[in-house]
Write an enzyme that holds these catalytic residues in place. Structure first.
Site, short mmCIF file in Angstrom:
data_model
loop_
_atom_site.label_atom_id
_atom_site.label_comp_id
_atom_site.label_asym_id
_atom_site.label_seq_id
_atom_site.Cartn_x
_atom_site.Cartn_y
_atom_site.Cartn_z
N SER A 116 23.30 6.84 -7.83
CA SER A 116 23.16 8.06 -7.14
C SER A 116 22.17 8.87 -7.59
O SER A 116 21.63 8.65 -8.66
CB SER A 116 24.45 9.03 -7.39
OG SER A 116 24.49 10.17 -6.96
N GLY A 132 35.77 -1.82 -6.27
CA GLY A 132 36.24 -0.88 -5.70
C GLY A 132 36.29 -0.80 -4.25
O GLY A 132 35.83 0.04 -3.44
N LEU A 174 30.71 -10.40 -4.22
CA LEU A 174 31.85 -9.86 -4.78
C LEU A 174 31.82 -8.19 -4.73
O LEU A 174 30.77 -7.76 -5.38
CB LEU A 174 32.02 -10.41 -6.12
CG LEU A 174 33.22 -10.06 -6.99
CD1 LEU A 174 33.71 -10.99 -7.79
CD2 LEU A 174 33.14 -8.65 -7.64
N ILE A 175 32.63 -7.50 -4.38
CA ILE A 175 32.57 -6.18 -4.56
C ILE A 175 33.74 -5.49 -5.22
O ILE A 175 34.82 -5.89 -5.13
CB ILE A 175 32.88 -5.92 -2.86
CG1 ILE A 175 31.73 -6.26 -1.95
CG2 ILE A 175 32.76 -3.95 -2.58
CD1 ILE A 175 32.11 -6.24 -0.49
N TYR A 221 29.25 13.07 -14.47
CA TYR A 221 28.92 12.10 -13.48
C TYR A 221 27.46 11.91 -13.39
O TYR A 221 27.24 10.55 -13.35
CB TYR A 221 29.42 12.74 -12.18
CG TYR A 221 29.15 11.99 -11.02
CD1 TYR A 221 29.81 10.55 -10.82
CD2 TYR A 221 27.94 12.19 -10.13
CE1 TYR A 221 29.45 9.71 -9.57
CE2 TYR A 221 27.77 11.65 -8.95
CZ TYR A 221 28.51 10.23 -8.94
OH TYR A 221 28.05 9.40 -7.83
N GLY A 244 36.47 3.91 1.10
CA GLY A 244 35.09 4.41 1.16
C GLY A 244 34.00 3.48 1.40
O GLY A 244 34.11 2.55 2.13
N ILE A 245 32.83 3.43 0.87
CA ILE A 245 31.70 2.73 0.86
C ILE A 245 32.18 1.22 0.46
O ILE A 245 31.68 0.34 1.16
CB ILE A 245 30.76 3.17 -0.08
CG1 ILE A 245 30.14 4.63 0.02
CG2 ILE A 245 29.33 2.36 -0.18
CD1 ILE A 245 29.29 5.42 -0.61
N GLY A 246 32.90 1.14 -0.87
CA GLY A 246 33.47 -0.38 -1.05
C GLY A 246 33.90 -1.11 0.18
O GLY A 246 33.76 -2.20 0.54
N1 LIG Z 1 30.08 9.30 -1.42
C1 LIG Z 1 29.10 9.80 -1.98
O1 LIG Z 1 28.33 10.61 -1.28
C2 LIG Z 1 28.33 9.08 -3.02
C3 LIG Z 1 26.96 9.61 -3.20
C4 LIG Z 1 26.35 8.83 -4.25
C5 LIG Z 1 27.00 7.77 -4.93
N2 LIG Z 1 28.31 7.48 -4.75
C6 LIG Z 1 28.79 6.23 -5.45
O2 LIG Z 1 29.37 5.12 -4.38
C7 LIG Z 1 30.36 4.55 -5.16
C8 LIG Z 1 31.55 4.54 -4.05
O3 LIG Z 1 31.71 5.68 -3.63
P1 LIG Z 1 32.66 6.32 -2.60
O4 LIG Z 1 32.10 7.31 -2.05
O5 LIG Z 1 33.09 5.13 -1.72
O6 LIG Z 1 33.92 6.62 -3.41
P2 LIG Z 1 35.61 6.88 -2.88
O7 LIG Z 1 36.00 6.78 -1.59
O8 LIG Z 1 36.02 7.76 -3.95
O9 LIG Z 1 35.84 5.29 -3.65
C9 LIG Z 1 35.99 4.90 -4.86
C10 LIG Z 1 36.17 3.51 -4.96
O10 LIG Z 1 36.20 3.19 -6.36
C11 LIG Z 1 37.62 2.54 -6.89
N3 LIG Z 1 37.49 2.64 -8.37
C12 LIG Z 1 37.84 3.66 -9.19
N4 LIG Z 1 37.92 3.54 -10.33
C13 LIG Z 1 37.92 2.11 -10.33
C14 LIG Z 1 38.45 1.19 -11.27
N5 LIG Z 1 38.53 1.72 -12.65
N6 LIG Z 1 38.48 0.09 -11.19
C15 LIG Z 1 38.15 -0.47 -9.95
N7 LIG Z 1 37.91 0.40 -8.79
C16 LIG Z 1 37.72 1.84 -9.01
C17 LIG Z 1 38.29 3.31 -6.17
O11 LIG Z 1 39.72 2.66 -5.94
P3 LIG Z 1 41.08 3.37 -6.01
O12 LIG Z 1 41.23 3.29 -4.46
O13 LIG Z 1 42.00 2.26 -6.84
O14 LIG Z 1 41.15 4.55 -6.55
C18 LIG Z 1 37.77 3.23 -4.68
O15 LIG Z 1 38.01 2.02 -4.02
C19 LIG Z 1 30.57 5.31 -6.32
O16 LIG Z 1 29.91 4.40 -7.40
C20 LIG Z 1 29.88 6.63 -6.15
O17 LIG Z 1 29.64 6.97 -7.44
C21 LIG Z 1 28.87 8.07 -3.67
#
Ligand SMILES: NC(=O)c1ccc[n+]([C@@H]2O[C@H](COP(=O)([O-])OP(=O)(O)OC[C@H]3O[C@@H](n4cnc5c(N)ncnc54)[C@H](OP(=O)(O)O)[C@@H]3O)[C@@H](O)[C@H]2O)c1
Ligand SMILES: NC(=O)c1ccc[n+]([C@@H]2O[C@H](COP(=O)([O-])OP(=O)(O)OC[C@H]3O[C@@H](n4cnc5c(N)ncnc54)[C@H](OP(=O)(O)O)[C@@H]3O)[C@@H](O)[C@H]2O)c1
Lengths: 273, 269
Positions: A173, A44, A41-42, A192, A48-50
């Site tokens: 992170s 977000g 179960l994933i 953050y 992105g990553i999800g």
């Molecule tokens: N990218 C990086 O460099 C990086 C580095 C370290 C850690 N991370 C961590 O990796 C994870 C994923 O990040 P990402 O890079 O894939 O970011 P992203 O592209 O901004 O995607 C964020 C995801 O989280 C979802 N989300 C936000 N608020 C939510 C809520 N209240 N309920 C359900 N879903 C929600 C968004 O959904 P919507 O489409 O509905 O907005 C989107 O699917 C995060 O936890 C982030 O802190 C990322």
């Protein structure tokens, strides 16, 4: 929002990437039953990553419960659901406690091998500059990155406990690592960073609470990944979601109870607190 | 409060009077002796009240803040007995009141800002399987957002002082490396988050010469610990606060961003 140690360890990273690829190739042989397809179960999963996790797990034959705040609007996820019968969509906002309880009730009797707490927000770096902090984003950041994962773990513990692999993995992170941040000169996204330190603490607590149930609780730092999360920022050390997820999945596959409470980087190194 | 203002006015007047008399040498010596000014949050009870008592006894001018000073009988009594203690109303959740107090104290250098106010959220609210999410915001806002907002609002006052110290009363419960058994999900997370906030604050104000650090009292016998009193050993607030004051005294720029237990042990992240 650069992921510290990777900055000056490109060589080490390349080597490790090689090692991860090797681990991938040798796959089931080494990791055995632990990484045979189960249910994941994933949160977000819209972007992105999800989204990439959803895609890769679906391709590997897992039953994927891909959750998103608004699945209808998530076009890429919709396409993925059309292409994979083993991927189902569910609506879930991780800040909505009632919705989490409702989904847990709806999925009652569905064992979940891997609960992936991925949803997260930064709150916007420009709002978190000391001297002109916009406190209106504090709650959103804390609810999404800390309260949500705690509530998810609590609500889905019966599902995870009923599964074979019994893993709860939260995407944290290295920005939440006090050891890595404290010697650095840059101040960035203070809410953050604090939220990810708080997430780590919460998951350590959770690891202790769930050990008796045989549930493995870990944190994963994905590296600095080129998603919407980092906006237009592009740096040489950045990796794609494909690379990040390809390196992270074998780590999740190999987790045993020995690992519970650990904080892994995508490279397989253990990150310091 | 009106009592207070009169006393304060009297003090200002007497300082002016001394200066008028041309006792330059004497006042200078007095200024060097006068340890400085401390602002304490959550001064109504427990460790905060003890900080006020001990700093005042050391000759500091203490700005003792509390949510409801009128109801804080011990603090009232203390301030009546000691003219160096000034009471101010401050709820660390109320950003407008933080800004208002910062504006009111504009021009007053603050040597040591002690962010002490904090809540535990209740042990029973934070047990796995029956976590009460309704207390999450209160814990996070009081223990993390409050200290950050106050530090941000009072940075000019601290930067204008001699000692230039911002101190957070954190907890070894916020040490991720030290968790042995599950409890207090939100409280622990809040103190880990506070530590991260403090480290960033330290980095942000370093070039202004401001030292930012964390101190912790260890398990101490205050209202905070009613739930465990009698079940685990608790230190005396007098002793633990004296220990934290010694650690605060010993904070230098080399130690900025670091975290010390009342007895001088460095607490791991
Ligand atoms: N990218 C990086 O460099 C990086 C580095 C370290 C850690 N991370 C961590 O990796 C994870 C994923 O990040 P990402 O890079 O894939 O970011 P992203 O592209 O901004 O995607 C964020 C995801 O989280 C979802 N989300 C936000 N608020 C939510 C809520 N209240 N309920 C359900 N879903 C929600 C968004 O959904 P919507 O489409 O509905 O907005 C989107 O699917 C995060 O936890 C982030 O802190 C990322
Ligand atoms: N006691 C321990 O064993 C222990 C151990 C580690 C760390 N600590 C930390 O030490 C600090 C002081 O704790 P304590 O033991 O003295 O606790 P306490 O006896 O419960 O006192 C808490 C103080 O914080 C104040 N406060 C709470 N919310 C506030 C708000 N929104 N605005 C302003 N003031 C507020 C309370 O004021 P009211 O009177 O108005 O409620 C009271 O003065 C806390 O940060 C705590 O986390 C304590």
């Amino acid at each position: 929002m650069s992921e510290q140690a990777t900055r000056n360890s490109t060589t080490r990273r390349t080597v490790l990437q090689g090692a991860a690829a090797l681990a991938l190739a040798s796959g089931p042989g080494t990791a055995s039953a632990a990484d045979s397809p189960g249910t994941v179960l994933i949160t977000g999963a819209s972007r992105g990553i999800g989204l990439e996790f959803a895609k890769r797990y679906a391709e590997d034959g897992w039953q994927v419960i891909a959750t998103a705040r608004d699945p209808k609007k998530a076009e890429a996820l919709q396409a993925l659901a059309k292409a994979h019968k083993n991927l189902r969509l569910e609506t879930l906002d991780v800040t909505d406690i009632k919705a989490i309880d409702a989904l847990a009730a709806k999925l009652k009797d569905v064992p979940i091998d891997v609960l992936l707490n991925n949803a997260g927000i930064s709150g916007g770096a420009e709002k978190q500059k000391i001297g002109s902090i916009d406190y209106s984003v504090f709650d959103d950041v804390m609810h999404t990155n800390v309260l949500g994962p705690i509530k998810m773990a609590e609500a889905f513990t019966p599902h995870v406990a009923a599964s074979k692999q019994k893993k709860i993995v939260s995407i944290s992170s290295t920005e939440g690592s006090l050891t890595l941040i404290s010697p650095r000169p840059d101040v960035n996204s203070i809410f953050y960073r604090a939220s990810k330190s708080a997430l780590n603490m919460s998951m350590i607590n959770m690891a202790k609470a769930l050990k008796d149930k045989g549930i493995i609780v870990t944190m994963q730092s994905p590296g600095l990944v080129s998603t919407d999360f980092v906006g237009s920022l592009r740096l040489p050390i950045m990796i794609t979601p494909q690379q990040s997820v390809a390196m992270t999945m074998p780590i999740i596959a190999r987790l045993t109870m020995e690992d519970t409470g650990k904080y892994y980087r995508h490279t397989g190194e253990v990150a310091p607190w | 409060m009106s009592d207070d203002i009169t006393r304060r006015d009297a003090l200002t007047a007497s300082a002016g009077f001394t200066a008028m008399l041309g006792l330059g040498f004497w006042t200078e010596a007095a200024a060097a002796d006068s340890a400085g000014t401390v602002l304490v949050t959550g001064a109504s009870r427990g460790i905060g009240l003890e900080f006020v008592k001990q700093y005042a006894a050391k000759g500091y001018t203490v700005i003792a803040t509390a949510r409801d000073p009128a109801k804080a009988a011990d603090l009232q009594a203390l301030s009546k007995a000691n003219p160096n203690i000034r009471l101010e109303r401050l709820d660390v959740l109320d950003h407008a009141s933080i800004d208002a107090l910062a504006a009111k104290l504009k021009g007053t250098p603050i040597d040591i800002l002690v962010n002490n106010a904090g809540i535990g959220g209740g042990g029973a609210n934070q047990i796995f399987g029956k976590i009460n999410y309704a207390v999450f915001d209160d814990v996070m806002k009081t223990n993390v957002e409050g200290p950050l907002k106050i530090s941000e609002a009072f940075i000019e006052h601290v930067a204008a002082s001699k000692q230039k110290k911002i101190m957070m009363v954190s907890s070894s419960q916020g040490s991720v490396a030290s968790v042995r058994s599950p409890s207090l999900y939100f409280y622990r997370a809040s103190k880990s988050a506070l530590n991260m906030v403090t480290v960033n604050m330290a980095l942000a104000v370093k070039d202004r010469g401001v030292i930012v650090g964390m101190v912790a009292p260890g398990a101490t016998d205050t209202d905070f610990m009613v739930e465990v009193r009698g079940r685990i050993p608790l230190g005396k607030p007098e002793e633990r606060t004296a220990g934290m004051i010694a650690q605060i005294d010993a904070f230098t720029m080399e130690k900025t961003g670091k975290f010390y237990e009342w007895n001088g042990e460095q607490i791991p992240w």
